[in-house]
Write a protein that holds these residues in place. Sequence first.
Motif, PDB file in Angstrom:
ATOM      1  N   UNK A   1       0.824  -1.199   0.000  1.00  0.00           N
ATOM      2  CA  UNK A   1       0.000   0.000   0.000  1.00  0.00           C
ATOM      3  C   UNK A   1       0.866   1.261   0.000  1.00  0.00           C
ATOM      4  N   UNK A   2       1.989   1.223   0.727  1.00  0.00           N
ATOM      5  CA  UNK A   2       2.764   2.460   0.814  1.00  0.00           C
ATOM      6  C   UNK A   2       3.489   2.784  -0.480  1.00  0.00           C
TER       7      UNK A   2
ATOM      8  N   UNK B   1       1.941   2.356  -3.410  1.00  0.00           N
ATOM      9  CA  UNK B   1       0.848   3.043  -4.107  1.00  0.00           C
ATOM     10  C   UNK B   1       0.692   4.465  -3.562  1.00  0.00           C
ATOM     11  N   UNK B   2       0.757   4.578  -2.215  1.00  0.00           N
ATOM     12  CA  UNK B   2       0.609   5.898  -1.598  1.00  0.00           C
ATOM     13  C   UNK B   2       1.713   6.838  -2.078  1.00  0.00           C
TER      14      UNK B   2
ATOM     15  N   UNK C   1       9.500   5.906 -10.741  1.00  0.00           N
ATOM     16  CA  UNK C   1       9.911   4.499 -10.685  1.00  0.00           C
ATOM     17  C   UNK C   1      11.265   4.355 -10.014  1.00  0.00           C
TER      18      UNK C   1
ATOM     19  N   UNK D   1      12.720   6.336  -7.859  1.00  0.00           N
ATOM     20  CA  UNK D   1      12.617   6.567  -6.414  1.00  0.00           C
ATOM     21  C   UNK D   1      12.050   5.337  -5.709  1.00  0.00           C
TER      22      UNK D   1
ATOM     23  N   UNK E   1      14.128   3.483  -2.917  1.00  0.00           N
ATOM     24  CA  UNK E   1      13.757   3.740  -1.534  1.00  0.00           C
ATOM     25  C   UNK E   1      12.886   2.639  -0.944  1.00  0.00           C
ATOM     26  N   UNK E   2      11.984   2.115  -1.739  1.00  0.00           N
ATOM     27  CA  UNK E   2      10.990   1.202  -1.169  1.00  0.00           C
ATOM     28  C   UNK E   2      11.223  -0.249  -1.538  1.00  0.00           C
TER      29      UNK E   2
ATOM     30  N   UNK F   1      14.231  -3.887   0.319  1.00  0.00           N
ATOM     31  CA  UNK F   1      13.584  -5.103   0.803  1.00  0.00           C
ATOM     32  C   UNK F   1      14.215  -6.368   0.241  1.00  0.00           C
TER      33      UNK F   1
END
Lengths: 325, 341
Positions: free
Chosen positions: B233-234, B236-237, B245, B247, B251-252, B256
């Motif tokens: 979800x974050x 998408x947020x 893309x 970033x 970052x996200x 992971x």
Amino acid sequence: MEPLLEVRDLHVDYLSDGMPPAQVLRGVSFTVSKNEAVGILGESGCGKSTLALAILRLLPSRSRLKGAIFYKSRELTNLPEREMEKLRGAEVSLIFQDAGSSLHPTLRVGTQIADVAAAHHKDWSARQRREGAEAILKEVGFDQVERIYASYPHQLSGGQQQRIAVAQALISGPSLLIADEPTSSLDTTVQAEILALLKRLRREHSLALVFVSHNPAVLAEMADRILVVYAGQIVEEGSAQQVLNSPLHPFALALLRCVPKDVRHNGPDRLLSAIPGSPPDPAETPAGCPFAPRCAERMDVCGSRMPSETRPEPDRKVRCFKYGG
Amino acid sequence: MSRKRMVRIAVVLLSLLYGAILGAGFLAPYDPAEQDRAHPFAPPTRLHFVDAEGSLHGWPFIYGLIPSPDNFAEYQEDRSRAFPVRLFVSGDHYSLLGFSCRRHWFGIDEPGHIFLLGTDGYGRDQFSRLLWGGRISLLAGLIAAALSLSLGMAVGSVSGYFGGFVDDTLMRLVELFLAMPWLYLLFAVRAFLPLHISPTVAFFLLVVVIGTVGWARPARLIRGVVLSARERKYVLAARGFGASDFYLLRRHILPQTMGVFLTQAALLIPQYILAEVTLSFLGLGVGEPVPSWGNMLGSLQQYHILASYWWMLAPALVLVPVFWGYQVLADFLHERLEFGH
């Protein structure tokens, strides 16, 4: 006056292998003027959230979008992705129901707010970004800005998390905020706080609002105008007062009957009504009015064809054979 | 033994091993290619503290070696000549961090010899060769793993993030590579190349071949992580606030994949060390006179060496703590990082 946002005959289908496409939105048209708050009311699964995502072109990849979306007279549906990225956050922002999962769990919330500023102000220094983030944190009602800036999402309450999301949404100064059930997962007092905050920020930032909710009471608080959505179509549109006090469409009427009028006077012996049945499967195209199977005022014509939009009163629209169609 | 303790031991062990091969020039008493034709297959030199008269010494010394009078292939200690072990002696040239040095950790005055792990058929010191050979074998593992992990990371993240046609095409390619019997593929590739190439060229060929064959598994695992990270979800947020893309990946999403990345590294490095050892053992890797653990073990293909000179097995024995250490590390990383998020 030219509207800020105009959605024209928007269709969204979700595609899946070996199954007919699910028609989640079937020809939605509406406008949002500058500074106006438009409420979108409907049941779960009626396409409200899809509408919120579709405006910003954030739909999942296996979907199809038809129709036109104009924002400040720019057509968004054929805008290149790079241009969309510049628009999201800086012109139109989006916040979600569950702020806890909308924040990255292992980044400090201050960084996450500053990152939004960085996306839209490439020339800002790290210090400017930090100051910007701290200023907006103060604006969304935090006192201990330094401490909040350095917090991780799990250290904050649900209400605080939603404030962080609002801060992210507003740091780059958008003209339109789309809020998808922003208070639905919060308890009543926190919900009231967030609503009050959004109202204040709307005024101070001269922000237009598209507020998606299943709760008529929340929309009574927030919206100037309400669109009632059923099975991917707008079935009724009018000012908040008109729609909530004298609904025209049988679905809107039934939906409002489900709301407790005043908790203090509702003893346990007064039963709330519920709408029988469930919304139609979006993969099937009903022959007539999609609400007909659940409608208390159903007529013969309802099952045969779709009613068209009529204007029984000035500034009100409805899709029901009761009013011509 | 507690889990934490085991991991600590594994880390210390691996650090010591890598430290030792990096300092091979200093720690090894001889040049790995230097031959002592008078002492083929000499057994490990014994360190003594007690001399022939029975008096105790505070510092170890050794005796010289002479061929046994009744069997030419065996040696006896020459009790008449004792050589004390000396520290920081001057000896053969080597280069350390670009500097030319000749100082060694320990050594013996001429004409004595110290062979801590015996010698091979040419009279070369096994201990020195083990240290220098570790450079080839352990570095081959590291470089090949870095190569296949970066390939895997690139392919996996592109595939998982962009999806659709790109994903389908890349994943079919991954399946093709996974289905290949990689050892035979390595044989084929190596056999296709000229037989006599310089050891440096051979080393890099080996590393490139091993590395480019093995990218498929990490690619698929990383794709899986990216695929699930992309749906959060974050993410998408963040897109709703204008994230690009680049970033989102930086970052996200890519952070992971760190858990899978490190675990795969801990699994692939020993696997690739073994691949180098296997190929060099079969004569397809780094060639003489440069030592590698694989070509040192290669002489054991002759049965009489395997049967008579146990010290020739030393490279196989050091592989045990290497594999054990990486296995413990991989286990730990897998549990800590992959189920953590």
